[in-house]
Design an enzyme around this catalytic site. Structure first.
Site, PDB file in Angstrom:
ATOM      1  CB  SER A  10      -0.902   0.010   1.236  1.00 60.09           C
ATOM      2  OG  SER A  10      -1.559   1.265   1.326  1.00 60.09           O
ATOM      3  CG  HIS A  35      -3.693  -1.894  -2.032  1.00 57.93           C
ATOM      4  ND1 HIS A  35      -4.702  -2.568  -2.667  1.00 57.93           N
ATOM      5  CD2 HIS A  35      -4.217  -1.425  -0.871  1.00 57.93           C
ATOM      6  CE1 HIS A  35      -5.803  -2.517  -1.925  1.00 57.93           C
ATOM      7  NE2 HIS A  35      -5.538  -1.825  -0.836  1.00 57.93           N
ATOM      8  CG  ASP A  37      -5.305   1.299   1.150  1.00 51.03           C
ATOM      9  OD1 ASP A  37      -6.246   0.560   0.800  1.00 51.03           O
ATOM     10  OD2 ASP A  37      -4.245   0.858   1.645  1.00 51.03           O
ATOM     11  CG  MET A  39      -9.000   5.629   3.328  1.00 54.49           C
ATOM     12  SD  MET A  39      -8.298   5.403   4.971  1.00 54.49           S
ATOM     13  CE  MET A  39      -7.195   4.006   4.642  1.00 54.49           C
ATOM     14  CG  HIS A  68      -9.231  -0.797  -1.050  1.00 53.24           C
ATOM     15  ND1 HIS A  68      -8.704  -1.239   0.154  1.00 53.24           N
ATOM     16  CD2 HIS A  68     -10.580  -0.923  -0.930  1.00 53.24           C
ATOM     17  CE1 HIS A  68      -9.697  -1.603   0.954  1.00 53.24           C
ATOM     18  NE2 HIS A  68     -10.838  -1.412   0.326  1.00 53.24           N
ATOM     19  CG  MET A  70     -11.553   1.617   1.983  1.00 48.35           C
ATOM     20  SD  MET A  70     -10.187   1.440   3.152  1.00 48.35           S
ATOM     21  CE  MET A  70      -8.838   1.794   2.048  1.00 48.35           C
ATOM     22  CG  MET A 139     -11.392  -4.723   3.896  1.00 50.04           C
ATOM     23  SD  MET A 139     -10.958  -2.999   4.129  1.00 50.04           S
ATOM     24  CE  MET A 139      -9.365  -3.044   4.890  1.00 50.04           C
ATOM     25  CG  ASP A 175      -6.344  -4.079   2.116  1.00 50.27           C
ATOM     26  OD1 ASP A 175      -5.288  -3.817   2.725  1.00 50.27           O
ATOM     27  OD2 ASP A 175      -7.026  -3.221   1.545  1.00 50.27           O
TER      28      ASP A 175
HETATM   29 ZN    ZN Z   1      -6.659  -1.392   0.836  1.00 50.51          ZN
END
Ligand code: ZN
Length: 186
Positions: A10, A35, A37, A39, A68, A70, A139, A175
């Site tokens: 990540s 990866h 992330d 958010m 990814h 979120m 997750m 993950d």
């Molecule tokens: Zn992730």
């Protein structure tokens, strides 16, 4: 039984001031994917990065950019991530919108489709979507913050998922909380 394993570190663990160097360093270390992330401070309390950073990364690395999301409204931002050069886009089944429509939009944009499940979400939520995805992300921490411990109790979920997938070409991604020890369990 052995199957190919890909490692996707990540970028949350990066020095964000030196992202190009960090991407290159991960490539030299043998990373298969990066990866990313994402958010939004709403779906999860934390706030990280958006599509502009993916665009910058795209310009400096040929690694697969595994995004990814979120975020609460993935449908709203999928076009931005596609335009930024994401290779894969994973969204949460717990977020807003019709997962089949979101998956179709990602696929139409030429990226791989992933769906993600929080630890508290039953695996059945993914099983009914298997025909429209390339990957399911399980997750093994509560999404939102780095540095949490790996939840080994997610094993039955992973086993059920793998069994349901059978011979189909669908990846299973794990993950959260992975390190040289917990990765053996995963
Ligand atoms: Zn992730």
């Amino acid at each position: 039984m052995s199957r190919p394993v890909a490692i996707a570190p990540s970028i949350l663990s990066s020095d964000f001031a030196r992202l190009a160097d960090e991407a290159q360093r991960m490539k030299e270390c043998g990373a298969d994917w990066l990866h990313v992330d994402v958010m939004d401070g709403h779906f999860v309390p934390n706030l990280t990065i958006g599509a502009p950073v993916v665009k910058s990364l795209r310009a400096v690395t040929d690694l697969f950019l595994d995004c990814h999301l979120m975020i609460s409204e993935p449908a709203r931002y999928v076009p931005d991530f596609l335009a930024a050069g994401a290779d894969g886009i994973t969204f949460h089944v717990e977020s807003e919108g019709d997962p089949r429509e979101i998956a179709a939009a990602i696929k139409a944009g030429g990226a791989r489709v992933g769906i993600a499940l929080k630890p508290g979400t039953p695996v059945e939520a993914a099983l009914e979507l298997l025909e429209v995805v390339d990957m399911v992300l399980i997750m093994t921490v509560e999404p939102g913050f780095g540095g949490q411990s790996y939840m080994a109790e997610m094993a039955p979920k992973l086993e059920a998922l793998r069994e349901a997938i059978g011979e189909r070409e669908i990846d299973v991604q794990v993950d959260g909380g992975l390190n040289p020890e917990t990765v053996k369990h995963a």
